[in-house]
Design a protein around this motif. Structure first.
Motif, PDB file in Angstrom:
ATOM      1  N   ASP A 185      45.740  37.447  31.507  1.00 41.78           N
ATOM      2  CA  ASP A 185      45.691  38.782  32.106  1.00 41.78           C
ATOM      3  C   ASP A 185      44.349  38.979  32.806  1.00 41.78           C
ATOM      4  O   ASP A 185      43.302  38.604  32.277  1.00 41.78           O
ATOM      5  N   GLY A 186      44.369  39.585  33.978  1.00 43.87           N
ATOM      6  CA  GLY A 186      43.144  39.755  34.740  1.00 43.87           C
ATOM      7  C   GLY A 186      42.182  40.765  34.166  1.00 43.87           C
ATOM      8  O   GLY A 186      40.996  40.755  34.502  1.00 43.87           O
ATOM      9  N   ASN A 187      42.665  41.644  33.285  1.00 47.17           N
ATOM     10  CA  ASN A 187      41.819  42.700  32.722  1.00 47.17           C
ATOM     11  C   ASN A 187      41.614  42.587  31.220  1.00 47.17           C
ATOM     12  O   ASN A 187      40.661  43.159  30.691  1.00 47.17           O
ATOM     13  N   THR A 337      41.051  40.129  40.893  1.00 54.03           N
ATOM     14  CA  THR A 337      40.274  39.678  39.744  1.00 54.03           C
ATOM     15  C   THR A 337      40.011  38.181  39.819  1.00 54.03           C
ATOM     16  O   THR A 337      40.891  37.397  40.174  1.00 54.03           O
ATOM     17  N   GLU A 338      38.773  37.782  39.464  1.00 54.62           N
ATOM     18  CA  GLU A 338      38.384  36.377  39.526  1.00 54.62           C
ATOM     19  C   GLU A 338      39.001  35.590  38.378  1.00 54.62           C
ATOM     20  O   GLU A 338      39.268  36.121  37.314  1.00 54.62           O
ATOM     21  N   SER A 340      41.682  34.730  37.093  1.00 55.67           N
ATOM     22  CA  SER A 340      43.092  34.947  36.752  1.00 55.67           C
ATOM     23  C   SER A 340      43.471  36.378  37.081  1.00 55.67           C
ATOM     24  O   SER A 340      42.618  37.257  37.168  1.00 55.67           O
ATOM     25  N   GLY A 341      44.780  36.596  37.233  1.00 56.30           N
ATOM     26  CA  GLY A 341      45.253  37.946  37.523  1.00 56.30           C
ATOM     27  C   GLY A 341      46.668  37.904  38.063  1.00 56.30           C
ATOM     28  O   GLY A 341      47.397  36.922  37.873  1.00 56.30           O
ATOM     29  N   GLN A 342      47.058  38.970  38.739  1.00 52.40           N
ATOM     30  CA  GLN A 342      48.412  39.087  39.275  1.00 52.40           C
ATOM     31  C   GLN A 342      48.327  39.446  40.756  1.00 52.40           C
ATOM     32  O   GLN A 342      47.818  40.506  41.120  1.00 52.40           O
ATOM     33  N   ILE A 350      41.485  37.282  46.393  1.00 52.38           N
ATOM     34  CA  ILE A 350      41.070  36.840  45.068  1.00 52.38           C
ATOM     35  C   ILE A 350      39.626  36.357  45.161  1.00 52.38           C
ATOM     36  O   ILE A 350      39.325  35.438  45.922  1.00 52.38           O
ATOM     37  N   ARG A 368      51.533  35.850  39.184  1.00 47.88           N
ATOM     38  CA  ARG A 368      50.352  35.548  38.368  1.00 47.88           C
ATOM     39  C   ARG A 368      49.713  34.231  38.826  1.00 47.88           C
ATOM     40  O   ARG A 368      50.400  33.299  39.240  1.00 47.88           O
ATOM     41  N   ILE A 370      46.048  31.525  38.086  1.00 46.97           N
ATOM     42  CA  ILE A 370      44.917  31.177  37.261  1.00 46.97           C
ATOM     43  C   ILE A 370      44.131  30.073  37.943  1.00 46.97           C
ATOM     44  O   ILE A 370      44.716  29.114  38.473  1.00 46.97           O
TER      45      ILE A 370
END
Length: 376
Positions: A185-187, A337-338, A340-342, A350, A368, A370
């Motif tokens: 998860d990005g957060n 988000t660096e 990883s993220g969606q 990114i 998603r 990574i």
């Protein structure tokens, strides 16, 4: 009279015990008093470059005066660092149970700087203070004055990466066969996802199974269900266990009852997982996807032969800049988000914050991604 004596002696003894106990508790309560704040001394240097090669070398030494709580009690000192003078975003860099000095290595300072959000490869102010407290419960905490100094951190990749293994997923029961990673998860770095194709063609109890590895090529650490193998009946949710994180023996297996697309999620903070069928019937079947952006030379990704919605690059050089995924249909997917993220169509860029060789994975079902650095 003998009768009265037999009655009164136990009563007097009980009263005496209560009185002595009460005095003892009051004595302890009033003997221990608040200490004056300890004084943290200034540093002899104010600019510290953290060495990314000799990470165990000493970087900084803190000295402070001793706390005085009015009697001989075990005193704990916590060295706290922060990115601001108010210590609104702080982290504990070290704990000292005896003495009034500590030396931190380059690695320890770098980790502390990263934990409070200081970016790598840039000069930033770091604040430090010492908090004294009493006993194992950290009673009567008192914070010292704060000091500040400049640090130049190197990059610290603090995330964990996890990989699939099992006869229900692409690599089979091989722990070093291009095992697909879970998508972090990005957060929330404790939550991971994998939406994709799982197989169990005959519905056998031992088929359609998988576990999670922390390192390709190694069976430990590994994660699975909290049930023992053999008792690991298929469930849509439950608790997880890990060897050696939660136990000495290997955990049970996750699994699916039939071929199909599923959405798997796992939370390493709450130690729980979910597994649910996923409808991929309306998903677009892309024939090619490539990475592009200021961080990379445009490079075609490899499509998984096991799951056509999973794309990867085993190693690609990325520099500081931004990255997107471009499909054969012309759509461009990005995120914010660096590492990883969606990503979403036209979803931004990114960020790539540090140059390195990366393993890159993208899932076109849920967007998603990574980026796993190979040398950091």
């Amino acid at each position: 009279m003998k009768k009265l004596k037999n009655i009164f002696i136990p009563i007097l003894a009980a009263l005496l015990l209560v009185l002595v106990s009460s005095c003892s508790e009051d004595d302890e309560k009033f003997i221990v008093s608040d200490t004056e704040p300890v004084v943290l001394g200034d540093l002899t240097i104010t600019d510290i470059v953290l060495d990314p090669v000799n990470t165990n070398n000493p970087a900084v030494t803190f000295n402070w005066t001793e706390a005085d709580y009015g009697q001989q009690v075990p005193v704990t000192y916590q060295i706290e660092v922060a990115s601001d003078e108010m210590f609104s975003n702080s982290a504990t860099a070290a704990t000292v149970n005896s003495g009034n000095t500590v030396t931190l290595s380059a690695s320890e300072v770098n980790v502390a700087a990263g934990n409070v959000g200081l970016p790598p490869f840039a000069w930033n102010m770091l604040y430090a203070r010492v908090t004294s407290s009493v006993g194992t419960e950290n009673g009567l905490p008192v914070a010292s004055n704060s000091i500040s100094f400049n640090v130049f951190p190197y990059f610290n990749y603090t995330f964990k990466d996890y990989y699939l293994v099992g006869n229900g997923v692409a690599p089979g029961w091989s722990n070093d066969n291009n095992n697909p990673p879970l998508f972090r998860d990005g957060n929330n770095p404790n939550i991971y996802y994998y939406t994709g194709y799982f197989t169990n063609s005959d519905g056998d109890f031992g088929n359609g199974r998988f576990k999670i590895l922390e390192t390709r090529g190694s069976w430990q650490p590994q994660w699975g269900v909290s049930d023992d193998e053999g008792d690991d009946v298929l469930k849509t949710s439950g608790s997880i266990a890990g060897n050696p994180e939660t136990q000495d023996g290997d955990p049970g297996r996750f699994g699916v009852a039939a071929d199909g697309y599923y959405q798997f999620s796992i939370n390493f903070s709450s130690k729980t997982y979910t597994m649910a069928a996923y409808d991929a019937s309306g998903a677009t079947d892309f024939t090619s996807i490539e990475i592009q952006g200021s961080a990379a030379t445009t490079t075609a990704m490899t499509q998984s032969t096991f799951d056509s919605h999973i794309w990867y690059l085993s190693s690609v050089r990325l520099t500081q800049g931004d990255l997107q995924f471009k499909t054969n249909s012309g759509s461009v997917w990005g995120g914010t988000t660096e590492f990883s993220g969606q990503a979403t169509a036209n979803g931004g860029n990114i960020p790539v914050i540090v140059e390195d060789d990366y393993e890159v994975w993208f899932n076109d079902l849920d967007g998603r991604y990574i980026l796993i650095p190979l040398n950091l």
